[in-house]
Design a protein around this motif. Structure first.
Motif, PDB file in Angstrom:
ATOM      1  N   GLU A  65      -8.163  82.702  68.936  1.00 20.29           N
ATOM      2  CA  GLU A  65      -9.270  82.790  68.863  1.00 20.29           C
ATOM      3  C   GLU A  65      -9.437  82.202  67.330  1.00 20.29           C
ATOM      4  OE1 GLU A  65     -11.521  86.791  68.266  1.00 20.29           O
ATOM      5  OE2 GLU A  65      -9.474  87.236  68.238  1.00 20.29           O
ATOM      6  N   ILE A  66     -10.804  80.713  67.302  1.00 20.10           N
ATOM      7  CA  ILE A  66     -11.096  80.563  65.881  1.00 20.10           C
ATOM      8  C   ILE A  66     -12.012  81.136  66.054  1.00 20.10           C
ATOM      9  CG2 ILE A  66     -12.317  78.311  64.602  1.00 20.10           C
ATOM     10  CD1 ILE A  66     -11.251  77.249  67.174  1.00 20.10           C
ATOM     11  N   HIS A  67     -11.651  81.791  64.109  1.00 25.65           N
ATOM     12  CA  HIS A  67     -13.178  82.164  63.139  1.00 25.65           C
ATOM     13  C   HIS A  67     -13.901  81.694  62.349  1.00 25.65           C
ATOM     14  CE1 HIS A  67     -11.007  86.426  64.148  1.00 25.65           C
ATOM     15  NE2 HIS A  67     -10.144  85.083  64.034  1.00 25.65           N
ATOM     16  N   ASP A  68     -13.766  80.729  62.024  1.00 28.37           N
ATOM     17  CA  ASP A  68     -14.096  79.495  60.955  1.00 28.37           C
ATOM     18  C   ASP A  68     -13.789  78.137  60.777  1.00 28.37           C
ATOM     19  OD1 ASP A  68     -16.294  78.951  58.921  1.00 28.37           O
ATOM     20  OD2 ASP A  68     -15.748  80.517  57.520  1.00 28.37           O
ATOM     21  N   ALA A  69     -14.517  77.036  60.687  1.00 32.24           N
ATOM     22  CA  ALA A  69     -13.856  75.558  60.624  1.00 32.24           C
ATOM     23  C   ALA A  69     -14.796  75.630  58.914  1.00 32.24           C
ATOM     24  CB  ALA A  69     -13.916  74.775  60.917  1.00 32.24           C
ATOM     25  N   TRP A  70     -14.117  74.354  58.275  1.00 30.71           N
ATOM     26  CA  TRP A  70     -15.142  74.085  57.158  1.00 30.71           C
ATOM     27  C   TRP A  70     -14.568  72.610  56.540  1.00 30.71           C
ATOM     28  CZ3 TRP A  70     -12.172  78.367  56.925  1.00 30.71           C
ATOM     29  CH2 TRP A  70     -11.532  78.251  55.472  1.00 30.71           C
ATOM     30  N   LEU A  71     -15.621  72.088  56.320  1.00 32.73           N
ATOM     31  CA  LEU A  71     -14.239  70.392  55.180  1.00 32.73           C
ATOM     32  C   LEU A  71     -13.888  70.351  54.455  1.00 32.73           C
ATOM     33  CD1 LEU A  71     -17.004  67.647  57.245  1.00 32.73           C
ATOM     34  CD2 LEU A  71     -14.176  67.911  57.552  1.00 32.73           C
ATOM     35  N   VAL A  72     -13.268  70.621  54.306  1.00 31.81           N
ATOM     36  CA  VAL A  72     -13.003  70.360  51.985  1.00 31.81           C
ATOM     37  C   VAL A  72     -13.255  69.204  51.858  1.00 31.81           C
ATOM     38  CG1 VAL A  72     -10.461  70.877  50.915  1.00 31.81           C
ATOM     39  CG2 VAL A  72     -10.720  71.909  52.811  1.00 31.81           C
ATOM     40  N   ARG A  73     -12.856  68.229  52.130  1.00 32.51           N
ATOM     41  CA  ARG A  73     -13.409  66.560  51.916  1.00 32.51           C
ATOM     42  C   ARG A  73     -13.695  66.193  53.318  1.00 32.51           C
ATOM     43  NH1 ARG A  73      -8.357  63.904  49.349  1.00 32.51           N
ATOM     44  NH2 ARG A  73      -8.467  63.173  50.838  1.00 32.51           N
ATOM     45  N   PRO A  74     -14.094  64.927  53.368  1.00 33.13           N
ATOM     46  CA  PRO A  74     -14.953  64.155  54.144  1.00 33.13           C
ATOM     47  C   PRO A  74     -13.577  63.835  55.553  1.00 33.13           C
ATOM     48  CG  PRO A  74     -16.010  63.310  52.880  1.00 33.13           C
ATOM     49  CD  PRO A  74     -14.879  64.440  51.976  1.00 33.13           C
ATOM     50  N   ASP A  75     -12.693  63.857  55.520  1.00 29.52           N
ATOM     51  CA  ASP A  75     -11.017  63.829  56.028  1.00 29.52           C
ATOM     52  C   ASP A  75     -10.058  64.941  56.226  1.00 29.52           C
ATOM     53  OD1 ASP A  75     -10.606  63.317  52.943  1.00 29.52           O
ATOM     54  OD2 ASP A  75      -9.718  61.666  53.673  1.00 29.52           O
ATOM     55  N   VAL A  76     -10.327  65.938  55.732  1.00 29.81           N
ATOM     56  CA  VAL A  76      -9.741  67.452  55.514  1.00 29.81           C
ATOM     57  C   VAL A  76     -10.268  68.126  56.029  1.00 29.81           C
ATOM     58  CG1 VAL A  76      -8.654  68.843  54.012  1.00 29.81           C
ATOM     59  CG2 VAL A  76      -8.303  66.275  53.637  1.00 29.81           C
TER      60      VAL A  76
END
Length: 124
Positions: A65-76
Motif C-alpha cells: 500500500e503506497i503512501h507517498d513518493a517523491w524525488l530526492v534528485r532527478p534520478d533518485v
C-alpha cells in the motif's frame, strides 16, 4: 511519479516470480526483508527468491500500500509504503508480522526506474 509507483507495484505483483522481481532491481541492490534478513546484489536476491518459492515461504503473500513518493534528485526517488503480510503456511518455523513499514529507494538507470534499496520494518 506514476512510473515510479508502478515499479513498486510491479515488485508486489512479481513477488512469486524470482526472475521478474530481480529484473526490477539494480545490480547492487540492498534488500532487508520483514524478517530482518539482509540481501545484497541482484543475483543474491534472485537466488534467495528462487529458494523461497521452493519452500513454505511460497505460501506467504504480501500486498503493498503506497503512501507517498517523491524525488530526492532527478534520478533518485523514495517511496513510502505499508506491506501487508498474509502468512498461509501450515506450520511456520517462525511467525511473521502482519504488517511492515517499507521504504523503497529507486534509481533511474538507462531510462528506467530500478529498485536500489528496500527496507521493511515490522509494525506492531
Amino acid at each position: 511519479m506514476d512510473d515510479i509507483k508502478q515499479v513498486v507495484l510491479n515488485s508486489d505483483t512479481l513477488q512469486d516470480d524470482p526472475d521478474g522481481f530481480a529484473d526490477l532491481l539494480t545490480e547492487d541492490v540492498n534488500l532487508v526483508n520483514i524478517a530482518g534478513h539482509r540481501l545484497h546484489g541482484r543475483e543474491t536476491v534472485r537466488a534467495a527468491y528462487r529458494k523461497a518459492m521452493a519452500s513454505q515461504l511460497a505460501q506467504v503473500r504480501t500486498r503493498i500500500e503506497i503512501h507517498d513518493a517523491w524525488l530526492v534528485r532527478p534520478d533518485v526517488a523514495v517511496v513510502s509504503a505499508t506491506k501487508h503480510v498474509s502468512d498461509e503456511r501450515a506450520e511456520p518455523n517462525a511467525p511473521l508480522p502482519d504488517k511492515g513499514a517499507v521504504t523503497f529507494v529507486l534509481a533511474r538507470q538507462d531510462e528506467q526506474w530500478l529498485i536500489a534499496s528496500v527496507q521493511t520494518t515490522p509494525v506492531k
